[in-house]
Design a protein around this motif. Structure first.
Motif, PDB file in Angstrom:
ATOM      1  N   THR A  72     -48.709  19.814   5.177  1.00 56.37           N
ATOM      2  CA  THR A  72     -48.552  20.920   6.117  1.00 56.37           C
ATOM      3  C   THR A  72     -47.431  21.848   5.654  1.00 56.37           C
ATOM      4  O   THR A  72     -46.332  21.382   5.330  1.00 56.37           O
ATOM      5  CB  THR A  72     -48.207  20.390   7.514  1.00 56.37           C
ATOM      6  OG1 THR A  72     -49.218  19.489   7.935  1.00 56.37           O
ATOM      7  CG2 THR A  72     -48.076  21.528   8.512  1.00 56.37           C
ATOM      8  N   GLN A  74     -44.255  24.177   5.770  1.00 48.37           N
ATOM      9  CA  GLN A  74     -43.081  24.188   6.640  1.00 48.37           C
ATOM     10  C   GLN A  74     -42.264  25.444   6.348  1.00 48.37           C
ATOM     11  O   GLN A  74     -42.117  25.857   5.194  1.00 48.37           O
ATOM     12  CB  GLN A  74     -42.230  22.937   6.417  1.00 48.37           C
ATOM     13  CG  GLN A  74     -42.970  21.638   6.691  1.00 48.37           C
ATOM     14  CD  GLN A  74     -42.112  20.413   6.456  1.00 48.37           C
ATOM     15  OE1 GLN A  74     -40.898  20.449   6.691  1.00 48.37           O
ATOM     16  NE2 GLN A  74     -42.718  19.329   6.002  1.00 48.37           N
ATOM     17  N   TYR A 137     -42.594  18.282  16.514  1.00 48.89           N
ATOM     18  CA  TYR A 137     -42.756  17.539  15.264  1.00 48.89           C
ATOM     19  C   TYR A 137     -43.668  16.326  15.419  1.00 48.89           C
ATOM     20  O   TYR A 137     -43.979  15.659  14.430  1.00 48.89           O
ATOM     21  CB  TYR A 137     -41.390  17.096  14.747  1.00 48.89           C
ATOM     22  CG  TYR A 137     -40.541  18.253  14.297  1.00 48.89           C
ATOM     23  CD1 TYR A 137     -40.694  18.811  13.037  1.00 48.89           C
ATOM     24  CD2 TYR A 137     -39.601  18.820  15.149  1.00 48.89           C
ATOM     25  CE1 TYR A 137     -39.930  19.881  12.621  1.00 48.89           C
ATOM     26  CE2 TYR A 137     -38.817  19.895  14.746  1.00 48.89           C
ATOM     27  CZ  TYR A 137     -38.989  20.419  13.487  1.00 48.89           C
ATOM     28  OH  TYR A 137     -38.228  21.490  13.090  1.00 48.89           O
ATOM     29  N   GLU A 142     -50.594  18.095  12.378  1.00 46.44           N
ATOM     30  CA  GLU A 142     -49.854  18.132  11.109  1.00 46.44           C
ATOM     31  C   GLU A 142     -50.152  16.863  10.314  1.00 46.44           C
ATOM     32  O   GLU A 142     -50.634  15.862  10.859  1.00 46.44           O
ATOM     33  CB  GLU A 142     -48.362  18.264  11.365  1.00 46.44           C
ATOM     34  CG  GLU A 142     -47.990  19.288  12.433  1.00 46.44           C
ATOM     35  CD  GLU A 142     -48.474  20.683  12.133  1.00 46.44           C
ATOM     36  OE1 GLU A 142     -48.806  20.961  10.972  1.00 46.44           O
ATOM     37  OE2 GLU A 142     -48.568  21.500  13.067  1.00 46.44           O
ATOM     38  N   SER A 146     -45.686  14.255   7.115  1.00 45.09           N
ATOM     39  CA  SER A 146     -44.710  15.262   7.520  1.00 45.09           C
ATOM     40  C   SER A 146     -44.295  15.141   8.979  1.00 45.09           C
ATOM     41  O   SER A 146     -43.150  15.428   9.319  1.00 45.09           O
ATOM     42  CB  SER A 146     -45.260  16.674   7.283  1.00 45.09           C
ATOM     43  OG  SER A 146     -45.537  16.883   5.908  1.00 45.09           O
ATOM     44  N   ARG A 147     -45.193  14.732   9.832  1.00 40.87           N
ATOM     45  CA  ARG A 147     -44.907  14.722  11.256  1.00 40.87           C
ATOM     46  C   ARG A 147     -44.155  13.454  11.659  1.00 40.87           C
ATOM     47  O   ARG A 147     -44.059  12.473  10.908  1.00 40.87           O
ATOM     48  CB  ARG A 147     -46.189  14.839  12.066  1.00 40.87           C
ATOM     49  CG  ARG A 147     -47.067  13.595  12.054  1.00 40.87           C
ATOM     50  CD  ARG A 147     -48.211  13.753  13.048  1.00 40.87           C
ATOM     51  NE  ARG A 147     -49.036  12.568  13.147  1.00 40.87           N
ATOM     52  CZ  ARG A 147     -50.193  12.395  12.537  1.00 40.87           C
ATOM     53  NH1 ARG A 147     -50.656  13.365  11.745  1.00 40.87           N
ATOM     54  NH2 ARG A 147     -50.890  11.276  12.685  1.00 40.87           N
ATOM     55  N   PHE A 183     -42.746  23.696  11.624  1.00 43.30           N
ATOM     56  CA  PHE A 183     -44.113  23.843  11.148  1.00 43.30           C
ATOM     57  C   PHE A 183     -44.647  25.257  11.324  1.00 43.30           C
ATOM     58  O   PHE A 183     -45.762  25.546  10.889  1.00 43.30           O
ATOM     59  CB  PHE A 183     -45.033  22.850  11.871  1.00 43.30           C
ATOM     60  CG  PHE A 183     -44.758  21.419  11.486  1.00 43.30           C
ATOM     61  CD1 PHE A 183     -44.557  21.064  10.169  1.00 43.30           C
ATOM     62  CD2 PHE A 183     -44.695  20.430  12.450  1.00 43.30           C
ATOM     63  CE1 PHE A 183     -44.302  19.753   9.805  1.00 43.30           C
ATOM     64  CE2 PHE A 183     -44.443  19.118  12.106  1.00 43.30           C
ATOM     65  CZ  PHE A 183     -44.235  18.768  10.771  1.00 43.30           C
TER      66      PHE A 183
END
Length: 406
Positions: A72, A74, A137, A142, A146-147, A183
């Motif tokens: 994803t 950022q 987050y 996502e 990453s999340r 994000f």
């Protein structure tokens, strides 16, 4: 049909450089050894290729797929701020140098304090309460790496927070660089603005607390002086009511003046009486009148004397000690109160000069493109790490085998 190579007898070189032909019985043994060596090299090559494929090519390919298609994007918002003081200080001479060093140290400590607050759990809790920081987050849309996982605790969220919010202090300029990663660009800018707003509130609270601490002692001193002055005034009022006299000191001074004046008139009356007695009879009307004047003036002098000093303690002399002590206490209390008020004004002026505030050098930016993750760097990192791990593993495996042979 045989070739020239087949007709030529097999030979083997000795250690002295001589060539010794092989016997027919030795030829099959040599051929078998060559075949075994060739098979062993092929096996090692296949094993190396398989290891490279599994431990290097596959991780690199997976990282390329992740960074290229799954990761994803950022966005990072950038801002810069510092903590300054409104204190006016001298700029020249040793005094100015020392003042500058002291103020610089204070500003540095304030900037470091703000940086620590930006990276604190309190900041995370406030961002989550006001703007749903943690929820942003945990978004399932996502990518997984990453999340933040949906069941993460607050401590796990704080560990994740430390990888999304950065605050770096520059010792040269004394500024703090704030970077917030999210994000989407709007959320990154919103989080950065909120952090600056919360930090400004914290600096204002610290400044107000410092001002209060600087003036608290002076205000307490004023309160004590005011209470002392009030008690002194009450004592004076009580004495005035007790003795029915506003100011015994002034009354005594007035009584002394009256007695002195009467004593002067009495002296004149006596002198006139003696003069009349010198050429008049004792029962002469003028002599009797003069004697009456002398007696009247003497009675007035006696009355004024009893008013000043009464043997029965009803005179002014009885109240003067109490009044003198009370008036002295009142005078000292009045001066102490005035001094305390002066110190309070100075303390307030000094506190105003010590006021600190957050100065924003660069407002939070709104990124127009994603800056994370670094896709090419991530793929190269995966390749280098995989290759290094393969090399380390191969060396450890060889060392284990060598140790087993021994």
């Amino acid at each position: 049909m045989t070739t020239a190579a087949e007709k030529k007898p097999a030979e083997v070189r000795t250690g002295l450089g001589e060539v010794t032909p092989l016997t027919p019985a030795e030829k099959p043994i040599l051929s078998s050894a060559k075949l075994h060596a060739q098979a062993l090299r092929k096996k090692r090559s296949r094993r190396l290729a398989r290891s490279l494929g599994i431990f290097v090519v596959l991780p690199t390919a997976l990282s390329a797929v992740y960074f290229g298609a799954l990761a994803t994007p950022q966005y990072e918002s950038y801002s810069l701020f510092t903590v300054q003081s409104s204190e006016a200080r001298p700029m020249l001479g040793m005094e100015g140098l020392l003042a500058g060093m002291a103020t610089g140290g204070g500003a540095r400590n304030d900037a470091l304090t703000v940086r620590d607050y930006v990276l604190s759990r309190d900041m995370l809790a406030r961002l989550d309460k006001d703007h749903g920081f943690i929820k942003h987050y945990k978004n399932r849309s996502e990518d997984w790496f990453s999340r933040l996982r949906s069941e993460a605790s607050f401590e796990e969220s704080y560990g994740y927070f430390e990888h999304k919010v950065y605050a770096d202090y520059d010792q040269t300029s004394g500024s703090v660089q704030l970077r917030v990663r999210a994000f989407n660009a709007e959320q990154a800018q919103l989080f950065a603005r909120s952090i600056l707003a919360y930090s400004e509130e914290m600096v204002n609270k610290l400044s107000e607390r410092e001002r209060h601490d600087r003036t608290a002692y002076a205000e307490a001193d004023v309160k004590r002086a005011e209470e002392r002055l009030g008690r002194a005034r009450q004592v004076v009022t009580s004495l005035q009511q007790k003795h029915a006299d506003f100011s015994p000191l002034e009354s005594a001074h007035s009584a002394m003046e009256i007695r002195t004046k009467i004593e002067g008139e009495l002296a004149k009356a006596r002198a006139e009486l003696m003069q009349r007695k010198a050429f008049m009879q004792a029962d002469a009307p003028q002599v009797l009148a003069a004697e009456q004047v002398v007696a009247s003036l003497s009675a007035q002098v006696a009355n004024e004397s009893r008013r000043l000093v009464d043997p029965k303690s009803n005179g002014l002399n009885a109240s003067l000690p109490d009044f003198e002590a009370a008036m002295v206490e009142k005078e000292f209390s009045q001066k102490a109160y005035q001094s305390a008020m002066t110190n309070l004004e100075l303390a307030r002026a000094d506190a105003d000069r010590q006021h600190r505030y957050l100065a924003i050098i660069a407002a939070p930016s709104r990124p127009d493109e994603s800056t994370y993750p670094h896709r090419l760097r991530g793929v190269l990192t995966a390749f280098v790490l995989s290759f290094m791990l393969l090399g380390v593993g191969s060396l450890m495996r060889a060392a284990v085998r060598e140790h087993a042979r021994l």
